[in-house]
Design an enzyme around this catalytic site. Structure first.
Site, PDB file in Angstrom:
ATOM      1  N   LYS A   1       0.844  -1.202   0.000  1.00  0.00           N
ATOM      2  CA  LYS A   1       0.000   0.000   0.000  1.00  0.00           C
ATOM      3  C   LYS A   1       0.878   1.251   0.000  1.00  0.00           C
ATOM      4  O   LYS A   1       1.898   1.294   0.708  1.00  0.00           O
ATOM      5  CB  LYS A   1      -0.881  -0.022   1.250  1.00  0.00           C
ATOM      6  CG  LYS A   1      -1.903   1.097   1.364  1.00  0.00           C
ATOM      7  CD  LYS A   1      -2.708   0.962   2.664  1.00  0.00           C
ATOM      8  CE  LYS A   1      -3.837   1.953   2.755  1.00  0.00           C
ATOM      9  NZ  LYS A   1      -4.630   1.777   4.000  1.00  0.00           N
TER      10      LYS A   1
ATOM     11  N   SER B   1      -9.586   1.899   3.093  1.00  0.00           N
ATOM     12  CA  SER B   1      -8.669   2.641   2.249  1.00  0.00           C
ATOM     13  C   SER B   1      -7.676   1.754   1.491  1.00  0.00           C
ATOM     14  O   SER B   1      -7.078   2.222   0.522  1.00  0.00           O
ATOM     15  CB  SER B   1      -7.882   3.635   3.096  1.00  0.00           C
ATOM     16  OG  SER B   1      -7.048   2.958   4.022  1.00  0.00           O
TER      17      SER B   1
ATOM     18  N   SER C   1      -9.880  -0.521   7.216  1.00  0.00           N
ATOM     19  CA  SER C   1      -9.259  -0.290   5.907  1.00  0.00           C
ATOM     20  C   SER C   1      -8.617  -1.515   5.260  1.00  0.00           C
ATOM     21  O   SER C   1      -8.255  -1.460   4.089  1.00  0.00           O
ATOM     22  CB  SER C   1      -8.212   0.822   6.006  1.00  0.00           C
ATOM     23  OG  SER C   1      -8.851   2.075   5.967  1.00  0.00           O
TER      24      SER C   1
END
Lengths: 481, 504
Positions: A76, A151, A175
């Site tokens: 990420k 996210s 997330s």
């Protein structure tokens, strides 16, 4: 070479079914072919292929691969990989290059992971749909008119679309789990303090945790094994015995008591999602678990608590992006104040700004008592309530999200509705629990639905065992977009 | 209207740790090229986290214990949020409602109009925090050196217990001494190791409430602290006498050049720092045992040592202060005295038990050690710009040197030469005396020959002497000294001249 797990990768390499260079190229090409998903913000083909070649040399020397050697995956963009761009989905870090490896990245690299690139995410992890990324939303591989969740949406989409074996995400209020649910993959949020946060751009320091997104529970256990454990660079990563998280996966779950918190299964839960998840609960009954209903009356306040504590810390954590030392610095600023105001106005998106303002407000003199300090008190109550329930049950079964993936643009202008998509996941962060989302079936419209298993702090072995047993008894994980 | 002055101090002390407060960067950046002792952590790069420097905790706790504070076994770090280029994270990690130490008490003792006076000063708290970086302002730009950013600081807040500028200055000097004794800080005000903001207000004598205060910043020396407070005391007195004291709290800066304080535009007062507990650091937990161990290892503090020197060595208040102000000097002095004490018992001329010998002769020896140390040794140190530990002089050699003087083996001019030599070479004084043939000549026969010779070669002066100009004795002694290369015993010479000249 499709849909490989870590073990399949290593067996394939060792048996010379394919070379590591072939495998890495396979993923790099797929990433390129599926650019429309926007799951990656940057790729690192040169370093990935160089590493692949050294794995191939190792195999040609008939050496045995260990750890994650030869396993391509992604990270990420909120997490720092030395020498690679780290934007956290924000324009304010458009050209920021990481000066060091996050502890989790360092551990993955040492274990042999091949880093393919960095995954798109909501700006500074603030979002539930990946639509707040400055680089545009990631699309859901199951249906490109839908969001992947957020996210860690780029991570979940990459894993679901087989653009790598796994991805490393972060979870502050859901997330990892919510996008895992929306994209039909496994997502593990470890207990707070289990995994080092050093090198994760902090959103909410007291809640953030890194964790794996994978296509199998076993892979989640393997990645978790690599990244967890104390770190001299993170004082909140506390010492705990390092268990073998894969050891218990195959253990029968007969006789375990699983709680269904009433509050999670009532209003707001989409009917189709509810039906699919009730079948999942039945599967656990079949596997010999005892299902009991439990009460968590204060869990309803977890989201409210979250939306005070989170922005409070956000407002402080994002203060370092001031246009002085690195990152975007406004070119039209004429004095110090303008450097601050304009760099931040130009660099941050509207969700980041919204949270900075909320956070600044709840910490302000005269408001701190009634908001921030009150929220911290309620947090204690919620934590206590979960602790009581975990005296009675081994784990909790809940929906990961009230719905399956929603449409792009559907909630982006309605922050409150957007925030509600985290309603079932935030409690784990607020109460410091561990949690995992696993594929539990598809809706009629072929969208994945995730089942969430919540465990008491430090019981990752137990929830991984429960997840694995379900996975082995069902076919959901083997369905692909 | 009679007014009372109320002063309280807020002091920052840089702790002399090896590394910074929350990262492993060197804490010696003050002496190194700009922006070289920095890392992603102290530059506030994304993803970095602080970790507590336990040496800083120890130094802070020791300082707190020396100030009589109670160490809080559980303290907490907090974020103080504000924007400034010298603050890379946009917040300073400090301690807010749970400081490391609280409720201290310090006695200050000083000479005021030749009277020894003392006062108890309350310490509200001592907490740990990180220093900001250093801004360098130019006409068209500001540059920042981040070497200082993250230096461990102890902030000390006193109670508003001072009633004069002098008291505040004395306290600060005492604090500097304590910090140096504990070796927790070099505490040099000019270098910014020790920084002070002073709060001052006045009130009609007899009232207990406090009136709006003025905070004075930019005080870079003890003198500045005292001068600025005196200035402010007069300024506020005039306001009161004009009808009313200051209506609002304000911040004023001290200008050394102008010798006055001026109102500063006040960002501070309106700022809301939005303190909240630092989520990146768990509470700082100390054990009772650890605190006891630190307490036990504090050693003797300057004031206790000064009192002991007065009692043990018969020094006066001012004398004792002079030798105890600097820990190294105090240790040198005490070692020299102890060596001298051993040596005394080996003398043939003294008798009795060790205690008796010390009782009868100690005072004289200590006086000699003190005098030579404070006048001559200090002079040499100042001239060479050295501290005692940097010089080649050892307490053993110095004691032996004083013993030579005590026994009359060298006269004062020879002593000067020997001490100079000891400074430059580090040699043993007895050896220098022999090597340079500086031993005092007190052989009567040799000296008598010398005296007779001088009387014969100076008939004119002899007759002047004999006709009543008796102070010419000094002239004769001087000639004899010169002729003996300064080695003759002047006392014996005086006696011989007197005898010879009167018998003529």
């Amino acid at each position: 070479m499709e849909w490989l797990t870590i073990k399949q990768v290593q067996n394939g390499l060792q048996n010379k079914d394919f070379s590591c260079t072939e495998l890495t190229n396979f993923y790099l090409q797929k990433i390129d072919q599926q650019k429309n998903l926007n799951a990656f913000v940057s790729t690192a083909p040169a370093s990935a292929l160089a590493q692949a070649r050294s794995v191939d040399e190792k195999i040609s020397r008939r050496e045995i691969l260990s750890g994650l050697e030869g396993t391509p995956g992604s990270i990420k963009d909120l997490i720092l990989v030395k020498g690679l761009r780290a934007t956290a989905g924000s324009k304010i870090l458009e050209n920021y290059q990481a000066a060091y490896d996050a502890t989790v990245v360092d551990r993955l690299k040492k274990s042999g992971m091949i880093i393919l690139g960095k995954n798109n995410c909501d700006e500074f992890a603030m979002g539930s749909s990946n639509e707040t990324s400055a680089w545009g939303p990631t699309l859901n591989p199951w249906n490109i008119t839908k969001v992947p969740g957020g996210s860690s949406g780029g991570s979940a989409a990459a894993v679901a679309a087989d653009l790598g074996v796994f991805s490393l995400g972060t979870d502050t209020g859901g997330s990892i789990r919510q996008p895992a649910s929306f994209c039909g993959v496994v997502g593990l949020k470890p207990t707070y303090g289990r995994v080092s946060r050093f090198g994760l751009m902090a959103m909410t320091s007291s809640l953030d945790q890194a964790g794996p997104l994978t296509r199998s529970v076993e892979d989640a256990a393997i990645i978790f094994q690599v990244i967890s454990g104390t770190d001299d660079y993170d004082a909140t990563c506390v010492s705990r015995d390092h268990e073998d998280y894969s050891a218990n996966l195959a253990k029968p779950i007969k006789g375990l008591r699983l709680g269904l918190p009433k509050e999670y299964w009532q209003t707001g839960l989409n009917a189709e999602v509810k039906t699919i998840l009730e079948q999942a609960v039945n599967k656990y009954r079949e596997l010999g678990a005892e299902i009991v209903e439990v009460d968590l009356p204060h869990t309803a306040y977890a989201l409210a608590v979250y939306y005070i504590i989170m922005p409070a810390e956000v407002s402080s954590n994002l203060a370092r992006f001031d246009g002085i030392r690195y990152g975007r610095s406004s070119q039209t600023a004429k004095n110090l104040w303008e450097v601050y105001a304009q760099s931040r106005a130009e660099g941050f998106g509207s969700e980041a700004k919204r949270r900075i303002m909320m956070g600044t407000y709840v910490l302000s003199a005269g408001y701190q008592n009634q908001y921030y300090l009150q929220a911290r008190k309620v947090q204690k109550v919620i934590e206590q309530e979960y602790a009581e329930v975990f005296k009675k049950v081994d784990a909790l079964l809940t929906p990961t999200s009230p719905t399956s993936a929603f449409g792009l643009g559907e909630k982006v202008n309605d922050p409150l509705t957007m925030y509600l998509s985290d309603i079932y996941t935030v409690s784990a962060n607020i109460a410091g629990l561990c949690g995992i989302s696993i594929p539990a079936g598809l809706t009629a419209g072929r969208l994945p639905v995730g089942l969430q298993i919540l465990g008491a702090p430090w019981t990752e072995s137990k929830i991984l065992n429960l997840a694995y047993q379900f996975e082995q008894a069902t076919i959901h994980h083997s369905q692909h977009p | 209207m009679q007014l009372e002055t109320i002063i309280g101090l807020e002091i920052h002390i840089q702790l002399s740790t090896a590394s910074k407060m929350f990262c492993s960067c060197s804490n010696a950046g003050e002496d190194l090229p700009v922006n070289t002792t920095v890392c992603p952590i102290c530059l506030g790069h994304p993803g970095t986290l602080p970790t507590i420097n336990h040496q800083a905790v120890e130094l802070g706790a020791k300082l707190a214990l020396a100030l009589g504070c109670k160490i809080q076994l559980v303290s907490e770090f907090a974020r103080k949020n504000y924007f400034y280029p010298d603050l890379p994270k946009g917040y300073q990690i400090s301690q807010f409602d749970k400081p490391l130490a609280k409720n201290g008490q310090v006695e200050i003792v000083w000479l005021s109009d030749k009277q020894i006076v003392s006062k108890q000063v309350g310490i509200e708290r001592l907490h740990l925090e990180e220093d900001a970086a250093k801004n360098f302002h130019f006409q068209d730009k500001t540059l920042v050196d981040y070497n200082r950013g993250g230096t461990p600081l102890a902030e000390i807040v006193t109670q508003p217990d001072f009633r004069s500028a002098e008291e505040a200055r004395v306290f600060l000097q005492e604090l500097q001494k304590v910090a140096r004794y504990l070796e927790v800080s070099q505490a040099d005000m000019e270098k910014g190791h020790l920084r002070c903001d002073a709060n001052i207000s006045l009130r009609p004598l007899g009232e207990v409430r406090l009136y709006p205060k003025t905070e004075i910043k930019n005080l870079n020396s003890f003198k500045a602290v005292e001068k600025a407070l005196k200035y402010e005391q007069i300024r506020q007195t005039e306001l009161w006498q004009g009808g009313q004291g200051p209506k609002f709290s304000s911040t004023r800066g001290w200008s050394e050049a102008k010798g006055e304080t001026t109102e500063q535009r006040d960002k501070e007062e309106s700022a809301d720092y939005r303190y909240f507990p630092e989520p990146d650091l768990p509470p700082l937990v100390l054990s009772e045992d650890q605190v006891e161990e630190w307490q036990a290892r504090l050693g003797e503090l300057p004031q206790a040592r000064s009192k002991r020197f007065m009692a043990e060595y018969g020094l006066g208040f001012a004398e004792s202060k002079i030798v105890t102000d600097d820990k190294m000097v105090a240790e040198f002095f005490e070692q020299a005295v102890s060596e001298g004490r051993e040596w005394l018992t080996t003398l043939e001329s003294v008798t009795g038990s060790k205690e008796e010998i010390w009782r009868n002769n100690g005072r004289k020896l200590v006086k000699l050690i003190y005098d030579w140390l404070v006048s001559e040794v200090f002079k040499h140190l100042n001239a060479a710009g050295l501290s005692l530990s940097e010089s080649k002089l050892t307490p053993e050699n110095f004691a032996e040197f004083v013993a030579l003087v005590y026994e009359g083996k060298i006269n004062s001019s020879a002593a000067q030469i020997i001490l100079q030599e000891m400074f430059t070479t580090g040699e043993d004084p007895a050896w220098i005396m022999k090597d340079k043939d500086l031993g005092m000549v007190d052989n009567l026969a040799d000296l008598a020959d010398l005296v007779v010779g001088i009387i014969q070669t100076n008939p004119e002066q002899v007759s002047q002497y004999q006709s009543g100009k008796t102070n010419l004795i000094k002239y004769f002694v001087g000639l004899a000294m010169k002729e003996s290369n300064g080695k003759a015993n002047p006392e014996i010479l005086t006696k011989l001249f007197t005898d010879h000249l009167s018998s003529k």
